[in-house]
Design a protein around this motif. Structure first.
Motif, PDB file in Angstrom:
ATOM      1  N   GLY A   1     -25.778  -0.005 -34.686  1.00 49.09           N
ATOM      2  CA  GLY A   1     -24.667   0.914 -34.415  1.00 49.09           C
ATOM      3  C   GLY A   1     -24.490   1.177 -32.932  1.00 49.09           C
ATOM      4  N   ILE A   2     -25.606   1.393 -32.222  1.00 48.91           N
ATOM      5  CA  ILE A   2     -25.522   1.602 -30.777  1.00 48.91           C
ATOM      6  C   ILE A   2     -24.932   0.367 -30.105  1.00 48.91           C
ATOM      7  CG2 ILE A   2     -26.874   1.888 -28.656  1.00 48.91           C
ATOM      8  CD1 ILE A   2     -28.859   3.567 -30.353  1.00 48.91           C
ATOM      9  N   GLY A   3     -25.394  -0.799 -30.511  1.00 49.30           N
ATOM     10  CA  GLY A   3     -24.881  -2.040 -29.930  1.00 49.30           C
ATOM     11  C   GLY A   3     -23.402  -2.234 -30.190  1.00 49.30           C
ATOM     12  N   ALA A   4     -22.986  -1.962 -31.414  1.00 51.42           N
ATOM     13  CA  ALA A   4     -21.577  -2.146 -31.773  1.00 51.42           C
ATOM     14  C   ALA A   4     -20.674  -1.178 -31.018  1.00 51.42           C
ATOM     15  CB  ALA A   4     -21.398  -1.959 -33.284  1.00 51.42           C
ATOM     16  N   VAL A   5     -21.055   0.081 -30.999  1.00 52.15           N
ATOM     17  CA  VAL A   5     -20.242   1.087 -30.318  1.00 52.15           C
ATOM     18  C   VAL A   5     -20.232   0.832 -28.809  1.00 52.15           C
ATOM     19  CG1 VAL A   5     -20.054   3.538 -29.758  1.00 52.15           C
ATOM     20  CG2 VAL A   5     -20.471   2.828 -32.117  1.00 52.15           C
ATOM     21  N   GLY A   6     -21.396   0.573 -28.254  1.00 53.53           N
ATOM     22  CA  GLY A   6     -21.478   0.325 -26.811  1.00 53.53           C
ATOM     23  C   GLY A   6     -20.660  -0.874 -26.374  1.00 53.53           C
ATOM     24  N   ALA A   7     -20.742  -1.954 -27.136  1.00 54.22           N
ATOM     25  CA  ALA A   7     -19.973  -3.157 -26.793  1.00 54.22           C
ATOM     26  C   ALA A   7     -18.476  -2.908 -26.941  1.00 54.22           C
ATOM     27  CB  ALA A   7     -20.413  -4.323 -27.671  1.00 54.22           C
ATOM     28  N   ALA A   8     -18.097  -2.160 -27.964  1.00 53.37           N
ATOM     29  CA  ALA A   8     -16.670  -1.885 -28.178  1.00 53.37           C
ATOM     30  C   ALA A   8     -16.101  -0.963 -27.097  1.00 53.37           C
ATOM     31  CB  ALA A   8     -16.458  -1.264 -29.557  1.00 53.37           C
ATOM     32  N   VAL A   9     -16.912  -0.004 -26.644  1.00 58.27           N
ATOM     33  CA  VAL A   9     -16.451   0.923 -25.612  1.00 58.27           C
ATOM     34  C   VAL A   9     -16.453   0.270 -24.232  1.00 58.27           C
ATOM     35  CG1 VAL A   9     -17.042   3.078 -24.412  1.00 58.27           C
ATOM     36  CG2 VAL A   9     -17.061   2.993 -26.912  1.00 58.27           C
ATOM     37  N   LEU A  10     -17.461  -0.545 -23.948  1.00 57.35           N
ATOM     38  CA  LEU A  10     -17.559  -1.169 -22.629  1.00 57.35           C
ATOM     39  C   LEU A  10     -16.848  -2.514 -22.530  1.00 57.35           C
ATOM     40  CD1 LEU A  10     -21.231  -0.251 -21.677  1.00 57.35           C
ATOM     41  CD2 LEU A  10     -19.102   0.786 -20.866  1.00 57.35           C
ATOM     42  N   GLY A  11     -16.494  -3.104 -23.659  1.00 56.62           N
ATOM     43  CA  GLY A  11     -15.749  -4.365 -23.644  1.00 56.62           C
ATOM     44  C   GLY A  11     -14.481  -4.293 -22.803  1.00 56.62           C
ATOM     45  N   PRO A  12     -13.675  -3.241 -22.954  1.00 58.49           N
ATOM     46  CA  PRO A  12     -12.469  -3.114 -22.123  1.00 58.49           C
ATOM     47  C   PRO A  12     -12.769  -2.929 -20.625  1.00 58.49           C
ATOM     48  CG  PRO A  12     -12.263  -1.765 -24.083  1.00 58.49           C
ATOM     49  CD  PRO A  12     -13.682  -2.254 -24.043  1.00 58.49           C
TER      50      PRO A  12
ATOM     51  N   PHE B   1     -15.303  -4.463 -18.953  1.00 59.57           N
ATOM     52  CA  PHE B   1     -15.748  -5.728 -18.382  1.00 59.57           C
ATOM     53  C   PHE B   1     -14.864  -6.922 -18.731  1.00 59.57           C
ATOM     54  CE2 PHE B   1     -19.598  -3.130 -18.482  1.00 59.57           C
ATOM     55  CZ  PHE B   1     -20.047  -3.296 -17.182  1.00 59.57           C
ATOM     56  N   PHE B   2     -14.142  -6.842 -19.806  1.00 58.74           N
ATOM     57  CA  PHE B   2     -13.353  -7.979 -20.286  1.00 58.74           C
ATOM     58  C   PHE B   2     -11.938  -7.526 -20.611  1.00 58.74           C
ATOM     59  CE2 PHE B   2     -17.799  -8.617 -21.753  1.00 58.74           C
ATOM     60  CZ  PHE B   2     -18.132  -9.651 -20.889  1.00 58.74           C
ATOM     61  N   ASP B   3     -11.121  -8.470 -20.961  1.00 57.23           N
ATOM     62  CA  ASP B   3      -9.722  -8.177 -21.301  1.00 57.23           C
ATOM     63  C   ASP B   3      -9.638  -7.782 -22.777  1.00 57.23           C
ATOM     64  OD1 ASP B   3      -6.987  -7.928 -20.956  1.00 57.23           O
ATOM     65  OD2 ASP B   3      -6.603 -10.049 -21.384  1.00 57.23           O
ATOM     66  N   GLU B   4     -10.222  -6.635 -23.100  1.00 58.29           N
ATOM     67  CA  GLU B   4     -10.225  -6.131 -24.465  1.00 58.29           C
ATOM     68  C   GLU B   4      -9.527  -4.780 -24.499  1.00 58.29           C
ATOM     69  OE1 GLU B   4     -14.254  -6.042 -25.842  1.00 58.29           O
ATOM     70  OE2 GLU B   4     -14.523  -8.198 -25.580  1.00 58.29           O
ATOM     71  N   VAL B   5      -9.133  -4.367 -25.687  1.00 59.19           N
ATOM     72  CA  VAL B   5      -8.401  -3.111 -25.847  1.00 59.19           C
ATOM     73  C   VAL B   5      -9.137  -2.229 -26.847  1.00 59.19           C
ATOM     74  CG1 VAL B   5      -6.219  -2.076 -26.576  1.00 59.19           C
ATOM     75  CG2 VAL B   5      -6.223  -4.264 -25.354  1.00 59.19           C
ATOM     76  N   LEU B   6      -9.288  -0.959 -26.487  1.00 56.69           N
ATOM     77  CA  LEU B   6      -9.849   0.020 -27.409  1.00 56.69           C
ATOM     78  C   LEU B   6      -8.693   0.880 -27.909  1.00 56.69           C
ATOM     79  CD1 LEU B   6     -12.294   1.323 -28.761  1.00 56.69           C
ATOM     80  CD2 LEU B   6     -12.543   2.767 -26.728  1.00 56.69           C
ATOM     81  N   THR B   7      -8.235   0.565 -29.108  1.00 55.29           N
ATOM     82  CA  THR B   7      -7.095   1.275 -29.686  1.00 55.29           C
ATOM     83  C   THR B   7      -7.555   2.597 -30.296  1.00 55.29           C
ATOM     84  OG1 THR B   7      -7.368   0.262 -31.858  1.00 55.29           O
ATOM     85  CG2 THR B   7      -5.982  -0.930 -30.242  1.00 55.29           C
ATOM     86  N   PRO B   8      -6.629   3.523 -30.524  1.00 56.54           N
ATOM     87  CA  PRO B   8      -7.005   4.782 -31.197  1.00 56.54           C
ATOM     88  C   PRO B   8      -7.632   4.535 -32.571  1.00 56.54           C
ATOM     89  CG  PRO B   8      -4.863   5.012 -30.158  1.00 56.54           C
ATOM     90  CD  PRO B   8      -5.238   3.558 -30.039  1.00 56.54           C
ATOM     91  N   SER B   9      -7.132   3.575 -33.302  1.00 57.26           N
ATOM     92  CA  SER B   9      -7.700   3.275 -34.617  1.00 57.26           C
ATOM     93  C   SER B   9      -9.155   2.804 -34.490  1.00 57.26           C
ATOM     94  CB  SER B   9      -6.852   2.200 -35.306  1.00 57.26           C
ATOM     95  OG  SER B   9      -7.438   1.826 -36.524  1.00 57.26           O
TER      96      SER B   9
ATOM     97  N   ALA C   1     -11.162   3.512 -32.061  1.00 59.05           N
ATOM     98  CA  ALA C   1     -11.937   4.663 -31.594  1.00 59.05           C
ATOM     99  C   ALA C   1     -12.336   5.561 -32.770  1.00 59.05           C
ATOM    100  CB  ALA C   1     -11.149   5.449 -30.548  1.00 59.05           C
ATOM    101  N   VAL C   2     -11.434   5.742 -33.724  1.00 58.93           N
ATOM    102  CA  VAL C   2     -11.743   6.558 -34.894  1.00 58.93           C
ATOM    103  C   VAL C   2     -12.895   5.933 -35.683  1.00 58.93           C
ATOM    104  CG1 VAL C   2     -10.867   7.280 -37.166  1.00 58.93           C
ATOM    105  CG2 VAL C   2      -9.479   7.636 -35.104  1.00 58.93           C
ATOM    106  N   TRP C   3     -12.841   4.638 -35.921  1.00 55.71           N
ATOM    107  CA  TRP C   3     -13.887   3.987 -36.696  1.00 55.71           C
ATOM    108  C   TRP C   3     -15.201   3.910 -35.931  1.00 55.71           C
ATOM    109  CZ3 TRP C   3     -13.361   4.523 -41.458  1.00 55.71           C
ATOM    110  CH2 TRP C   3     -12.091   4.525 -42.034  1.00 55.71           C
TER     111      TRP C   3
END
Length: 130
Positions: free
Chosen positions: A86-97, A99-107, A109-111
């Protein structure tokens, strides 16, 4: 039974010093941080074709597995693994944008908040085990 035999260390393989619950959780958090580093560096390695990112990924991989294995000495495997992932998944999803061309959408963020809630409740439940 003689006193000489009672003063000798136990020969049981699991009899060595077990870490406290708090230190196990601290090491698990560190393992989670290394897992975030691993996930991000694997992304940067572009399929292990970029040498610098690939080397960083291998280092983070070894660090995260070492810390996870140490943490699991004092935390149940199922709980520890779920929290680590869980820490890895959340951390990568939050920091992906970052370091990389990724988007953290509101949806998303909720999940991710749902995952964080689950991790917190797993910690609470671990503190009440009997």
């Amino acid at each position: 039974m003689s006193t000489a035999s009672t003063n000798q260390p136990s020969q049981h393989p699991h009899a060595e010093h077990q870490p406290s619950g708090a230190s196990s959780w601290a090491v698990l958090l560190l393992a989670g941080a290394f897992e975030v580093g691993y996930a991000l560096s694997v992304g940067g390695s572009q399929g292990f074709t970029v040498l610098s990112w690939s080397v960083v990924a291998v280092v983070f991989f070894l660090l995260t597995l070492f810390c996870l294995s140490r943490a699991l000495r004092g935390i149940d495997v199922g709980i520890g693994y779920a929290v680590w992932a869980g820490i890895g998944a959340v951390g990568a999803a939050v920091l992906g944008p970052v370091f990389f061309d990724e988007v953290l959408t509101p949806s998303r963020a909720v999940w991710l908040a749902v995952i964080i809630s689950g991790v917190v409740w797993l910690k609470v439940a671990d503190g009440h085990k009997g």
